[in-house]
Design an enzyme around this catalytic site. Structure first.
Site, PDB file in Angstrom:
ATOM      1  N   GLY A  46       3.309   3.090  -3.120  1.00  0.00           N
ATOM      2  CA  GLY A  46       3.785   3.879  -1.991  1.00  0.00           C
ATOM      3  C   GLY A  46       3.722   3.051  -0.727  1.00  0.00           C
ATOM      4  CD  GLN A  51       1.165   1.460   4.285  1.00  0.00           C
ATOM      5  OE1 GLN A  51       1.897   2.206   3.667  1.00  0.00           O
ATOM      6  NE2 GLN A  51       0.245   0.725   3.690  1.00  0.00           N
ATOM      7  CB  CYS A  91      -4.603   1.252   1.475  1.00  0.00           C
ATOM      8  SG  CYS A  91      -3.441   1.368   2.837  1.00  0.00           S
ATOM      9  CG  LEU A  92       0.498  -1.933  -0.465  1.00  0.00           C
ATOM     10  CD1 LEU A  92       2.016  -1.816  -0.392  1.00  0.00           C
ATOM     11  CD2 LEU A  92       0.096  -3.016  -1.453  1.00  0.00           C
ATOM     12  CG  HIS A 133      -2.692   6.729   0.564  1.00  0.00           C
ATOM     13  ND1 HIS A 133      -3.875   6.138   0.195  1.00  0.00           N
ATOM     14  CD2 HIS A 133      -2.017   5.788   1.284  1.00  0.00           C
ATOM     15  CE1 HIS A 133      -3.919   4.905   0.691  1.00  0.00           C
ATOM     16  NE2 HIS A 133      -2.799   4.664   1.352  1.00  0.00           N
ATOM     17  CD  GLU A 134       1.851   5.646   1.051  1.00  0.00           C
ATOM     18  OE1 GLU A 134       1.855   5.141   2.186  1.00  0.00           O
ATOM     19  OE2 GLU A 134       1.314   5.090   0.074  1.00  0.00           O
ATOM     20  CG  HIS A 137      -0.459   4.968   5.739  1.00  0.00           C
ATOM     21  ND1 HIS A 137      -1.354   4.102   6.313  1.00  0.00           N
ATOM     22  CD2 HIS A 137      -0.511   4.731   4.408  1.00  0.00           C
ATOM     23  CE1 HIS A 137      -1.921   3.372   5.359  1.00  0.00           C
ATOM     24  NE2 HIS A 137      -1.429   3.733   4.195  1.00  0.00           N
TER      25      HIS A 137
HETATM   26 ZN    ZN Z   1      -1.960   3.022   2.321  1.00  0.00          ZN
END
Ligand code: ZN
Length: 172
Positions: A46, A51, A91-92, A133-134, A137
């Site tokens: 995702g 991000q 998480c990226l 989660h997204e 963000h």
């Molecule tokens: Zn993330």
């Protein structure tokens, strides 16, 4: 298509609250394509626009094993949540860290798809966790916010240290 740069914790830009997307047009679809390319290359399941330093309410996801089930959520809104599930999340934007986070097991979401059509769907399991989660963000929130202050500050210090080493290596 182009791969985008992913911001990393504790970059303050990850704390910005995204604003609603006003028009689903070709420019937005080009961004969506770039976000998928960035997410698949990372690799991740995702990615939120926040991000990649675009502060508009947009996220992409693909939790399938074959990576052929892309989902696009524009202006997503969680209408209902129920159940509880605990997942070890990464998480990226927080590379190398995985911690257990508690979230709703089922969610009902209203959003626009990549053609601007209004959709309302129910999700469960990994996709439900990923969407929550997204959306966090988009609100400037990270999964490390669910951890204790001590743990979060340990992660922040380690990542800052790694980044200093990394930038020194690049300068040479
Ligand atoms: Zn993330």
């Amino acid at each position: 298509m182009a791969k985008l740069t992913i911001l990393e914790f504790p970059d303050p830009r990850l704390r910005k609250k995204a604003v609603p997307v006003e028009a689903v047009d070709d420019e937005l679809r080009a961004l969506i394509d770039d976000m998928f390319e960035t997410m698949y290359a990372a690799p991740g399941i995702g990615l939120a626009a926040t991000q990649v330093d675009v502060h508009r309410r947009l996220l992409v996801a693909d939790v399938s094993a074959d990576k052929e089930h892309p989902h696009v959520f524009i202006n997503p809104e969680i209408l209902e949540k129920d159940g509880v599930t605990v997942t070890e999340e990464g998480c990226l934007s927080v590379p190398g860290y995985f911690e257990e986070v508690k979230r709703a097991e089922h969610i009902r979401v209203r959003y626009l798809d990549r053609d601007g059509r209004e959709c309302e769907d129910e999700f469960e399991g990994l996709l439900a966790v990923c969407v929550q989660h997204e959306i966090d963000h988009l609100d400037g929130k990270l999964f490390v916010d669910y951890l204790s202050e001590a743990k979060r500050s340990r992660i922040r210090k380690k990542l800052e240290k790694e980044r200093r080493h990394h930038s020194a290596a690049v300068v040479i």
